[in-house]
Scaffold this motif. Structure first.
Motif, PDB file in Angstrom:
ATOM      1  N   SER A 118      -0.722  77.910  55.340  1.00 50.92           N
ATOM      2  CA  SER A 118       0.404  78.710  55.819  1.00 50.92           C
ATOM      3  C   SER A 118      -0.069  79.913  56.619  1.00 50.92           C
ATOM      4  CB  SER A 118       1.269  79.175  54.638  1.00 50.92           C
ATOM      5  OG  SER A 118       0.543  80.055  53.798  1.00 50.92           O
ATOM      6  N   LEU A 119      -1.243  80.454  56.279  1.00 52.83           N
ATOM      7  CA  LEU A 119      -1.775  81.588  57.032  1.00 52.83           C
ATOM      8  C   LEU A 119      -2.118  81.205  58.472  1.00 52.83           C
ATOM      9  CD1 LEU A 119      -4.049  83.339  54.381  1.00 52.83           C
ATOM     10  CD2 LEU A 119      -1.989  84.270  55.433  1.00 52.83           C
ATOM     11  N   LEU A 120      -2.397  79.916  58.704  1.00 51.25           N
ATOM     12  CA  LEU A 120      -2.665  79.487  60.081  1.00 51.25           C
ATOM     13  C   LEU A 120      -1.468  79.775  60.992  1.00 51.25           C
ATOM     14  CD1 LEU A 120      -4.534  76.086  59.593  1.00 51.25           C
ATOM     15  CD2 LEU A 120      -5.475  78.224  60.442  1.00 51.25           C
ATOM     16  N   ALA A 121      -0.268  79.603  60.449  1.00 54.48           N
ATOM     17  CA  ALA A 121       0.922  79.913  61.245  1.00 54.48           C
ATOM     18  C   ALA A 121       0.956  81.396  61.605  1.00 54.48           C
ATOM     19  CB  ALA A 121       2.185  79.526  60.476  1.00 54.48           C
ATOM     20  N   LEU A 122       0.532  82.240  60.664  1.00 58.73           N
ATOM     21  CA  LEU A 122       0.497  83.676  60.955  1.00 58.73           C
ATOM     22  C   LEU A 122      -0.570  83.996  61.993  1.00 58.73           C
ATOM     23  CD1 LEU A 122       1.838  86.330  60.092  1.00 58.73           C
ATOM     24  CD2 LEU A 122       0.007  86.630  58.440  1.00 58.73           C
ATOM     25  N   VAL A 123      -1.710  83.290  61.940  1.00 54.55           N
ATOM     26  CA  VAL A 123      -2.755  83.503  62.939  1.00 54.55           C
ATOM     27  C   VAL A 123      -2.245  83.144  64.330  1.00 54.55           C
ATOM     28  CG1 VAL A 123      -5.009  82.686  63.724  1.00 54.55           C
ATOM     29  CG2 VAL A 123      -4.650  83.204  61.318  1.00 54.55           C
ATOM     30  N   VAL A 124      -1.548  82.004  64.428  1.00 55.52           N
ATOM     31  CA  VAL A 124      -0.977  81.621  65.722  1.00 55.52           C
ATOM     32  C   VAL A 124       0.051  82.656  66.173  1.00 55.52           C
ATOM     33  CG1 VAL A 124       0.351  79.849  66.925  1.00 55.52           C
ATOM     34  CG2 VAL A 124      -1.404  79.175  65.293  1.00 55.52           C
ATOM     35  N   GLY A 125       0.831  83.173  65.220  1.00 57.50           N
ATOM     36  CA  GLY A 125       1.789  84.212  65.553  1.00 57.50           C
ATOM     37  C   GLY A 125       1.124  85.471  66.068  1.00 57.50           C
ATOM     38  N   MET A 126      -0.091  85.769  65.610  1.00 61.10           N
ATOM     39  CA  MET A 126      -0.808  86.955  66.093  1.00 61.10           C
ATOM     40  C   MET A 126      -1.145  86.824  67.582  1.00 61.10           C
ATOM     41  SD  MET A 126      -3.338  87.924  62.927  1.00 61.10           S
ATOM     42  CE  MET A 126      -4.104  89.279  63.845  1.00 61.10           C
ATOM     43  N   PHE A 127      -1.455  85.618  68.031  1.00 62.61           N
ATOM     44  CA  PHE A 127      -1.670  85.411  69.467  1.00 62.61           C
ATOM     45  C   PHE A 127      -0.405  85.763  70.244  1.00 62.61           C
ATOM     46  CE2 PHE A 127      -5.128  82.756  67.917  1.00 62.61           C
ATOM     47  CZ  PHE A 127      -6.132  83.046  68.829  1.00 62.61           C
ATOM     48  N   LEU A 128       0.742  85.384  69.674  1.00 61.13           N
ATOM     49  CA  LEU A 128       2.018  85.677  70.326  1.00 61.13           C
ATOM     50  C   LEU A 128       2.243  87.185  70.414  1.00 61.13           C
ATOM     51  CD1 LEU A 128       4.853  85.030  71.361  1.00 61.13           C
ATOM     52  CD2 LEU A 128       5.562  84.672  69.003  1.00 61.13           C
ATOM     53  N   ILE A 129       1.971  87.890  69.327  1.00 62.33           N
ATOM     54  CA  ILE A 129       2.167  89.345  69.329  1.00 62.33           C
ATOM     55  C   ILE A 129       1.236  90.002  70.345  1.00 62.33           C
ATOM     56  CG2 ILE A 129       2.062  91.420  67.895  1.00 62.33           C
ATOM     57  CD1 ILE A 129       2.458  89.409  65.467  1.00 62.33           C
ATOM     58  N   TYR A 130      -0.016  89.570  70.331  1.00 59.69           N
ATOM     59  CA  TYR A 130      -0.981  90.114  71.298  1.00 59.69           C
ATOM     60  C   TYR A 130      -0.498  89.865  72.724  1.00 59.69           C
ATOM     61  CZ  TYR A 130      -5.217  90.409  74.130  1.00 59.69           C
ATOM     62  OH  TYR A 130      -6.126  90.708  75.110  1.00 59.69           O
ATOM     63  N   ASN A 131      -0.014  88.670  72.953  1.00 60.47           N
ATOM     64  CA  ASN A 131       0.481  88.302  74.277  1.00 60.47           C
ATOM     65  C   ASN A 131       1.653  89.186  74.693  1.00 60.47           C
ATOM     66  OD1 ASN A 131       0.595  86.202  76.500  1.00 60.47           O
ATOM     67  ND2 ASN A 131       2.667  86.067  75.692  1.00 60.47           N
ATOM     68  N   THR A 132       2.573  89.407  73.759  1.00 64.10           N
ATOM     69  CA  THR A 132       3.754  90.215  74.071  1.00 64.10           C
ATOM     70  C   THR A 132       3.379  91.659  74.381  1.00 64.10           C
ATOM     71  OG1 THR A 132       5.095  88.828  72.621  1.00 64.10           O
ATOM     72  CG2 THR A 132       5.978  91.002  73.164  1.00 64.10           C
ATOM     73  N   GLY A 150       3.023  90.884  57.777  1.00 60.61           N
ATOM     74  CA  GLY A 150       3.710  90.925  59.062  1.00 60.61           C
ATOM     75  C   GLY A 150       3.393  92.180  59.845  1.00 60.61           C
ATOM     76  N   LEU A 151       3.531  93.331  59.197  1.00 60.01           N
ATOM     77  CA  LEU A 151       3.246  94.588  59.880  1.00 60.01           C
ATOM     78  C   LEU A 151       1.769  94.712  60.224  1.00 60.01           C
ATOM     79  CD1 LEU A 151       5.482  97.127  57.909  1.00 60.01           C
ATOM     80  CD2 LEU A 151       5.760  96.382  60.271  1.00 60.01           C
ATOM     81  N   GLY A 152       0.908  94.321  59.274  1.00 57.87           N
ATOM     82  CA  GLY A 152      -0.528  94.417  59.524  1.00 57.87           C
ATOM     83  C   GLY A 152      -0.976  93.532  60.673  1.00 57.87           C
ATOM     84  N   ALA A 153      -0.486  92.281  60.692  1.00 63.20           N
ATOM     85  CA  ALA A 153      -0.867  91.367  61.772  1.00 63.20           C
ATOM     86  C   ALA A 153      -0.351  91.864  63.119  1.00 63.20           C
ATOM     87  CB  ALA A 153      -0.318  89.968  61.478  1.00 63.20           C
ATOM     88  N   THR A 154       0.860  92.418  63.128  1.00 63.87           N
ATOM     89  CA  THR A 154       1.428  92.922  64.383  1.00 63.87           C
ATOM     90  C   THR A 154       0.605  94.087  64.929  1.00 63.87           C
ATOM     91  OG1 THR A 154       3.629  92.267  63.644  1.00 63.87           O
ATOM     92  CG2 THR A 154       3.512  93.821  65.455  1.00 63.87           C
ATOM     93  N   LEU A 155       0.318  95.054  64.080  1.00 66.90           N
ATOM     94  CA  LEU A 155      -0.445  96.224  64.529  1.00 66.90           C
ATOM     95  C   LEU A 155      -1.867  95.844  64.916  1.00 66.90           C
ATOM     96  CD1 LEU A 155       0.800  98.883  61.932  1.00 66.90           C
ATOM     97  CD2 LEU A 155       1.456  98.648  64.329  1.00 66.90           C
ATOM     98  N   LEU A 214       8.666  83.723  62.130  1.00 65.21           N
ATOM     99  CA  LEU A 214       8.208  82.404  61.693  1.00 65.21           C
ATOM    100  C   LEU A 214       6.876  82.495  60.958  1.00 65.21           C
ATOM    101  CD1 LEU A 214       9.069  80.023  64.689  1.00 65.21           C
ATOM    102  CD2 LEU A 214      10.017  79.976  62.384  1.00 65.21           C
ATOM    103  N   GLY A 215       5.949  83.282  61.518  1.00 69.46           N
ATOM    104  CA  GLY A 215       4.646  83.422  60.855  1.00 69.46           C
ATOM    105  C   GLY A 215       4.783  83.980  59.454  1.00 69.46           C
ATOM    106  N   VAL A 216       5.585  85.034  59.285  1.00 65.73           N
ATOM    107  CA  VAL A 216       5.790  85.636  57.969  1.00 65.73           C
ATOM    108  C   VAL A 216       6.552  84.678  57.056  1.00 65.73           C
ATOM    109  CG1 VAL A 216       6.944  87.518  56.736  1.00 65.73           C
ATOM    110  CG2 VAL A 216       5.693  87.989  58.850  1.00 65.73           C
ATOM    111  N   ALA A 217       7.555  83.992  57.618  1.00 68.35           N
ATOM    112  CA  ALA A 217       8.392  83.105  56.807  1.00 68.35           C
ATOM    113  C   ALA A 217       7.575  81.981  56.181  1.00 68.35           C
ATOM    114  CB  ALA A 217       9.518  82.520  57.660  1.00 68.35           C
ATOM    115  N   GLY A 232      11.628  87.647  58.955  1.00 73.27           N
ATOM    116  CA  GLY A 232      10.750  86.627  58.374  1.00 73.27           C
ATOM    117  C   GLY A 232      10.903  86.527  56.872  1.00 73.27           C
ATOM    118  N   LEU A 233      11.088  87.663  56.201  1.00 71.44           N
ATOM    119  CA  LEU A 233      11.290  87.631  54.749  1.00 71.44           C
ATOM    120  C   LEU A 233      12.575  86.881  54.397  1.00 71.44           C
ATOM    121  CD1 LEU A 233      10.274  91.289  53.752  1.00 71.44           C
ATOM    122  CD2 LEU A 233       8.917  89.208  53.528  1.00 71.44           C
TER     123      LEU A 233
END
Length: 846
Positions: free
Chosen positions: A259-273, A362-367, A29-32, A317-318
């Protein structure tokens, strides 16, 4: 050994399919959101640029005139001059097809005998009777794609609408370009002869421009410019694309940042996971360290898991972004048509760079989000890692230090926001610093508030209430991340909501001030914001003489160049009314109007124009008039929210002194005392007759139409808000599921000691409700801060508007309710799962 670690990692991900799926969904969703916005806005702009380039052809320069274009005689004189450059006349404009999908078409009138060096498709690559363009009135050629879309073929009639008039054209041939790019660029093109285009567009004796090919460098350019009559200007053909880029930069930058705000929120999710993944296996990781696995290998293991999740989620996401962009492109195109220029987008342009950028994001935010959990897993000693309470002890001990760091980040963000510059990058840096600083404060705030909440919850719900509050406190490593994700998402909703409502309130106040006439009359225009269409000659005077009219004014909207940049110029005639519906930001209204009426060298500028061009009261603005470049002194700066590019205003007498245009774009009528406005509207429509389709609207109707344009403009903003909340909801659901699964043994002990499934359900629901309440409370001050930044910094620097921030209690209450509802919904499944779990199975070691 590496194979063993990989199998262990895959086995762990497979054991928790729901959490893995939620993580992938959050990344996707964040990437999309980012990719879809980029594709949609990029497709609209590229469609405009492609059609512009196709129309411009191989011209290196263009000869432009004032408000009415270039006289034909100038082109004729240029062609017979010794050493004349290669030149071709062009008449260009827009019409709307009255059949099929009612698409907007670009009319291009050319001279087939002069087109050879400029546009290949204008002299060949056609099927049909091309010579009919020169011999038959109303003869045109369409691209084969446009003809198919409109259901037309050679010999058919194409009815088109222009400025409220419907005119028939006859299709005498079809253009069939050999290459795909040219075919796509010509999808909305109507090709015809110069004289036919002049008659159709009302440009008799005038050309829109003259295309030139100057191959002699700067010397030839200066030589041609020196021979031009006053009022004409020689510009490079490439300058038009740069102008479009400048006009829409702020609009596209704001969409991208949102739109980048959605990716920032998604980063919290990745960190959490990833944190949950480490916590779930802390015993296993400790044993692996004890038997010889190095820190580097553990670090690589966690990052490798994140990379796999990031790769799969980003690819999904793409694909989702492409699907989402197909829906958003229509919204973006509508906004561009409302605010900037006419553009018709028929298909989505999949740019490789945009897809690569989405992949990198996507990859950068995840890592990046997985770095902290990976470091925690690698650096902890084996004995510490295997102890269950270690992580929570570390989290509680670290909370005050994170809070101090958060205050430092907030201070840095404040410095960036107060930096005296018009650049947007520092403003967005400050905005994201505020978000990050607030997120860093969440662990300490959660720890403090949940400890204080234990007593009142105990009084209200007994033992379960105290256990819920203490559960939030003792699971700080999990709850703080979930709270931060939900807080950022809800605060974004609050901030953007307050910004939109403040903007709307400011626009409503402005409309109440500027729309003082009772009836407004204008021909329909293809661009909602710009009323460049004109009334038939003499019709304005006929309408102004309607019985029941006590006063009237007229408006002409023309497009002029200021330092080479196209700008709207409004010429107003207030000779028959004392009303001056403009509020000044700089200058005295009485003095300004007196100077405007007495001096032909004075002008008013709108606030956005002054902001973007650095123009203030007393400065000069150089306009390209029909009598040559002329400097006008600014005697006032007025508030205007109709154009973020900026507008100029001068009296009609001044306009007619410097420009040869006598057209009228609109008429405003003031009803006589006792005159019914609806009856006056009916009288005006009857008086106008059927000669020209007109928009005759009462004050309230035009006000509502203006607000409809405003609401359409912000539709895409509302969509992005919903998507950000969707990402946050997934994050909260993932965090709560991870929290409850991690506490499965604890809940099993409670069940074994007598807690009923209903009581366990109540405990989990109370804890979820407390998380939602805390997220809502935390989001209110952050949302208000974001709204202040968006209104007074971002919007000011982007568009040059001064807005009034309006804090509505409803928005703040809605924030808390939204957080509570999101948390409650996200907690339903974990509560149900824990209440149904068998104690014996939950107590069994893995």
């Amino acid at each position: 050994m590496k194979g063993l670690l990989v199998r262990s990692s895959l086995r762990h991900l497979g054991r928790h399919p729901w959490l893995t799926a939620l993580s992938l969904l959050g990344i996707a969703l964040g990437v999309a959101v980012v990719v879809s916005i980029d594709l949609a806005s990029g497709s609209a702009l590229r469609a405009f640029e492609r059609s512009t380039d196709a129309v411009a052809g191989r011209a290196t320069h263009q000869l432009l005139g004032g408000s009415t274009g270039v006289p034909e005689a100038v082109y004729q004189a240029l062609r017979v001059r010794p050493g004349a450059p290669v030149a071709a006349p062009v008449v260009e404009g827009y019409v709307q097809a009255a059949v099929g999908d009612k698409r907007t078409l670009t009319v291009l009138g050319v001279d087939p005998f002069a087109e050879g060096p400029f546009r290949d498709y204008a002299r060949g690559e056609a099927v049909g009777n091309v010579s009919a363009l020169l011999t038959e009135p109303g003869a045109v050629m369409l691209s084969a794609r446009a003809a198919r879309a409109l259901g037309l073929s050679t010999g058919d009639t194409l009815p088109v609408r222009l400025e409220g008039l419907e005119k028939p054209l006859r299709v005498v041939g079809l253009l069939e370009p050999a290459d795909e790019d040219t075919a796509r660029a010509l999808e909305a093109l109507v090709l015809t002869d110069v004289s036919t285009a002049q008659e159709l567009l009302g440009h008799t004796g005038r050309l829109t421009r003259v295309d030139l090919r100057l191959t002699g460098g700067d010397a030839q350019e200066r030589a041609v410019a020196a021979t031009l009559p006053q009022g004409l200007e020689l510009v490079r053909a490439a300058a038009r694309a740069g102008t479009v880029e400048q006009m829409t930069r702020a609009f596209r930058t704001n969409l991208t940042a949102l739109s980048l705000l959605a990716l920032v929120v998604g980063m919290f999710l990745i960190y959490n996971t990833m944190t949950f993944s480490v916590v779930q296996r802390r015993g296993l990781l400790g044993r692996l360290r004890a038997v010889g696995i190095t820190r580097r290998e553990l670090f690589a293991l966690v990052l490798g898991e994140a990379a796999v999740l990031g790769a799969v989620g980003t690819v999904a996401g793409l694909l989702l972004g492409v699907l989402l962009a197909r829906g958003l492109v229509e919204l973006v195109t509508q906004t561009l048509n409302d605010l900037y220029f006419v553009v018709s987008v028929r298909r989505l342009a999949l740019e490789p760079f945009t897809l690569f950028k989405g992949l990198a994001l996507g990859l950068g935010a995840t890592l990046l989000a997985a770095l902290v959990p990976a470091w925690e897993a690698a650096r902890s000693p084996p004995v510490t890692t295997m102890r269950r309470s270690t992580l929570e002890d570390v989290s509680r001990g670290r909370a005050p230090r994170l809070a101090l760091l958060g205050l430092g980040v907030l201070a840095a963000g404040t410095v960036l926001l107060r930096w005296p510059t018009q650049a947007l990058l520092p403003a967005y840096g400050g905005l994201f610093s505020v978000l990050l600083g607030a997120a860093l404060l969440v662990p300490w705030a959660t720890q403090t508030v949940s400890a204080l909440a234990a007593r009142p919850l105990g009084m209200a719900f007994g033992l379960l209430g105290r256990m819920a509050a203490r559960g939030v406190h003792t699971s700080l490593s999990r709850t703080s991340v979930a709270l931060a994700a939900l807080m950022v998402a809800v605060a974004t909703t609050v901030g953007v909501g307050l910004m939109v409502s403040s903007f709307r309130g400011t626009v409503v106040s402005w409309l109440d001030t500027s729309l003082q006439a009772d009836v407004f009359i204008s021909p329909p225009s293809l661009v909602a914001r710009r009323g460049g269409a004109t009334l038939l000659p003499g019709l304005a005077e006929t309408l102004r003489a309607t019985p029941g009219v006590a006063g009237s004014s007229t408006l002409r909207v023309a497009n002029v160049r200021v330092d080479g940049v196209p700008t709207d110029l409004m010429a107003v005639d207030f000779s028959r009314t004392p009303v001056r519906p403009y509020t000044f930001k700089q200058g005295d209204a009485k003095t300004a109007w007196r100077e405007l009426e007495s001096s032909p060298d004075t002008i008013l500028v709108s606030e956005p124009f002054g902001f973007h061009r650095g123009v203030e009261l007393g400065d000069s603005v150089r306009l390209a008039t029909d009598k040559g470049p002329r400097d006008f002194r600014v005697v006032g700066v007025y508030f205007d929210y109709g154009s973020d590019v900026g507008t100029l205003l001068m009296p009609r007498t001044t306009y007619e002194h410097w420009f040869d245009d006598r057209g009228i774009s609109g008429v405003a009528l003031y009803a006589a005392p006792g005159q019914d406005v609806d009856a006056l509207v009916a009288s005006v429509r009857e008086r106008a007759g059927d000669t020209q389709a007109l928009l005759v609207r009462a004050n309230r109707s035009l006000r509502q139409a203006s607000l409809d344009v405003f609401d359409r403009t912000f539709t895409i903003t509302q969509v992005l808000r919903l998507l950000a909340i969707g990402v946050a909801f997934v994050g909260v659901l993932s965090a709560l599921m991870a929290l409850q699964l991690e506490r499965a043994r604890e809940f099993a002990v409670l069940r074994a000691t007598g807690l009923t499934p209903e009581q366990l359900w109540g405990l989990v629901s109370l804890q979820t409700g407390l998380l939602g309440l805390l997220a809502g409370l935390f989001s209110v001050p952050l949302g208000v801060g974001l709204a202040y930044v968006l209104v007074h910094v971002i919007n000011q620097r982007s568009f040059g508007w001064t807005l009034q921030l309006a804090l509505t209690p409803q928005t703040l209450v809605q924030a808390v309710v939204l957080a509570l509802v999101a948390a409650a919904l996200a907690g339903l499944y974990p509560a149900w799962k824990m209440a149904r779990a068998h104690p014996a199975l939950a107590l069994r070691e893995e």
